[in-house]
Design an enzyme around this catalytic site. Structure first.
Site, short mmCIF file in Angstrom:
data_model
loop_
_atom_site.label_atom_id
_atom_site.label_comp_id
_atom_site.label_asym_id
_atom_site.label_seq_id
_atom_site.Cartn_x
_atom_site.Cartn_y
_atom_site.Cartn_z
N GLU A 1 -38.71 -80.36 3.23
CA GLU A 1 -37.37 -79.60 3.13
C GLU A 1 -37.33 -78.69 4.15
OE1 GLU A 1 -33.93 -78.88 3.09
OE2 GLU A 1 -34.54 -80.44 1.80
N CYS B 1 -24.91 -88.96 -1.21
CA CYS B 1 -23.96 -88.92 -2.31
C CYS B 1 -22.61 -88.56 -1.82
CB CYS B 1 -24.53 -87.70 -3.12
SG CYS B 1 -24.82 -86.34 -2.39
N LYS C 1 -35.72 -86.51 -6.95
CA LYS C 1 -35.99 -87.68 -6.54
C LYS C 1 -37.52 -87.83 -6.53
CE LYS C 1 -31.64 -89.39 -4.53
NZ LYS C 1 -31.01 -87.95 -4.94
#
Length: 405
Positions: free
Chosen positions: A223, A326, A206
Site C-alpha cells: 500500500e 468498486c 481482501k
C-alpha cells in the site's frame, strides 16, 4: 452476548436505561422536529389518523430524532454535482439498470453488510447468533473455488452487524464488508504455498479474505499511501495470528514499480485498483472536493493501466492476475482490461463465467459482459457492489514449454 457490567442488569431495566440516556442526549434533536408552537408533550409535525398528535414518549423521541438525523444527513451529504455526472454517464452505459442502481447507492438505509468470519478466532456461538438474527451462508457448494475455511454470512434485510474495536494483541472474530468484495478473492483461487501479491491492499479486507482461503508461501501486501498502509497493518494484526503474520510482508512501494523491482516473482496477483468509488463519491460533502475528484477521474484509467502493466511484469509465466474496482465506470473497468489484452501478447483472458453463474442468486450481474469479467450491480435486497472483476493469465515463455515434458 452481553458485555461488561450490562450482563448484571435485568433486560427491562437495561432497556429503560438505554431509552432514558438516548432520549436525554437526543432531546434537542427531537425538539427541532416539532415547531415552537407545538404543545408540550405533543408533536404537530406527525399525527395519528384523524389529526391527533402522538405523545412524545421516550421511544417516540428516539424514533423521531433518529429519523430526522438520518434524513438530514442524507440531504446534506448526497452531492448533486457527482450525482448529475453519474446520471449522465451511467444512463448511457447501463441503460434502464441505472435507475435501480441509483436508488440503492443514494439510500444508505437499504445497504447491506456481510460478516466474514475469522478462522483464526472461530466461534460457534457467533455462528449461532448470526443464524438467530436471520443471517445465512453467502456461498453455495457449486462455486469452482470455495475453501471450506472461508465462511461469510449475509442477511436479506438491510443493516449492519455490530463492529468490533481494535484491541492490540487480541484477534477479532469477524470482518464487516461488502459481500461483492470477496468475488475477486474467489476468482484469484489462491492455493497453499503460492507466492501472492496484493498490489493495493488497504484497508485489508481482501488480504484477510485471502488468508482465510489458503496459506501462501509468501504473501506480499503493498500500500503506497502512508495512512492507508498503517490501517492495513492494523487490520492484519487484528485478524492474523503471530506465527502466520511472519509470512506476510507489508510494503509501501509505488505499485507502478513493483514489476521492475520483482520481475516474474508471483504466482497470483490481485490488483484492486484505486478507482472512482461510486458509493463514497456520491456522499462527498465538499462540492469543491467533488469537482476536483471528477476532474481527476479522467486520469484514473491511466493509473490503473500502469498498475496492471507492472503486475503483468511481476507475474510468473503461467500465473494468474485478478483486476477489480468498486466502480461502474466502463473506462476504469473493461476498457482498461481491453487495453492490456490488446497490448500485451503474453496475457490471456480467463473464463470466470462459471463463478458468475454460481453466485447469480445472491448478486445481480450486468448482462452482456465478456467471459473473463463480471460487474456486480447493487439492487434492493441484493445491495452488493458495485464490483468489477476480471481475470487474466500470463503465457509461458516459448522455452518453458519444453520443461513441461
Amino acid at each position: 452476548m452481553a458485555l461488561g457490567g450490562a450482563a448484571a442488569l435485568p433486560r427491562a431495566a437495561l432497556r429503560a436505561c438505554e431509552l432514558s440516556a438516548a432520549a436525554g442526549s437526543l432531546r434537542a434533536a427531537a425538539a427541532r422536529v416539532a415547531p415552537a408552537s407545538a404543545c408540550v408533550g405533543q408533536s404537530s409535525s406527525r399525527s395519528k389518523p384523524g389529526g391527533c398528535p402522538r405523545a412524545l414518549t421516550p421511544s417516540v423521541v428516539l424514533e423521531r430524532a433518529l429519523e430526522n438525523k438520518t434524513e438530514g444527513k442524507l440531504q446534506r451529504q448526497i452531492c448533486q454535482v457527482v450525482l448529475n455526472h453519474f446520471e449522465k454517464q451511467y444512463t448511457k452505459e447501463l441503460g434502464d439498470a441505472w435507475t435501480g442502481v441509483r436508488d440503492v447507492l443514494t439510500q444508505p438505509l437499504c445497504w447491506q453488510y456481510a460478516v466474514l468470519l475469522n478462522k483464526f478466532s472461530w466461534s460457534l456461538e457467533l455462528q449461532n447468533t448470526l443464524c438467530l438474527k436471520g443471517y445465512h451462508p453467502l456461498f453455495q457448494e457449486t462455486l469452482p473455488y470455495l475453501p471450506r475455511s472461508l465462511k461469510c454470512y449475509i442477511s436479506r434485510t438491510p443493516g449492519r452487524f455490530p463492529a468490533q474495536k481494535h484491541q492490540p494483541g487480541k484477534l477479532k472474530d469477524y470482518y464487516l464488508l461488502n459481500a461483492a468484495s470477496l468475488l475477486p478473492v474467489l476468482a484469484l483461487e489462491v492455493k497453499d504455498g503460492e507466492e501472492v501479491l496484493d498490489v493495493c491492499a488497504a484497508p485489508g479486507g481482501k488480504s484477510v479474505a485471502i488468508l482465510q482461503c489458503a496459506y501462501p508461501g509468501q504473501f506480499h501486501c503493498n500500500e503506497y499511501d502512508d495512512l492507508r498502509s498503517r490501517r492495513l497493518k492494523q487490520t492484519l494484526e487484528s485478524f492474523i495470528p503471530s506465527p502466520l503474520i511472519n509470512s506476510v510482508t507489508v510494503s509501501k512501494l509505488d505499485g507502478r514499480q513493483i514489476g521492475d523491482l520483482h520481475p516474474e516473482l508471483y504466482d497470483k496477483i490481485l490488483v484492486d485498483a484505486p478507482c472512482s468509488n461510486d458509493r463514497s463519491w456520491l456522499f462527498s460533502s465538499d462540492v469543491h472536493q467533488a469537482t476536483l475528484r471528477l476532474m481527476q477521474r479522467k486520469e484514473l484509467s491511466s493509473l490503473q493501466l500502469q498498475l496492471l502493466r507492472s503486475a503483468v511484469k511481476a507475474l510468473r509465466p503461467g500465473g494468474s492476475l485478478v483486476y477489480s474496482t468498486c466502480t461502474l465506470s466502463k473506462a476504469e473497468n473493461s476498457d482498461v482490461i481491453n487495453l492490456i489484452l490488446n497490448s500485451c501478447s503474453n496475457i490471456l483472458p480467463v473464463d470466470i463465467s462459471d463463478m458468475g453463474k454460481a453466485v447469480s442468486q445472491e448478486f445481480t450481474l450486468l448482462s452482456g459482459t465478456q467471459q473473463h469479467e463480471l460487474l456486480v450491480l447493487p439492487e434492493k435486497g441484493k445491495a452488493w457492489g458495485p464490483m468489477y472483476v476480471a481475470k487474466l493469465k500470463k503465457k509461458y515463455h516459448p522455452y518453458d514449454a519444453f520443461s513441461l515434458f
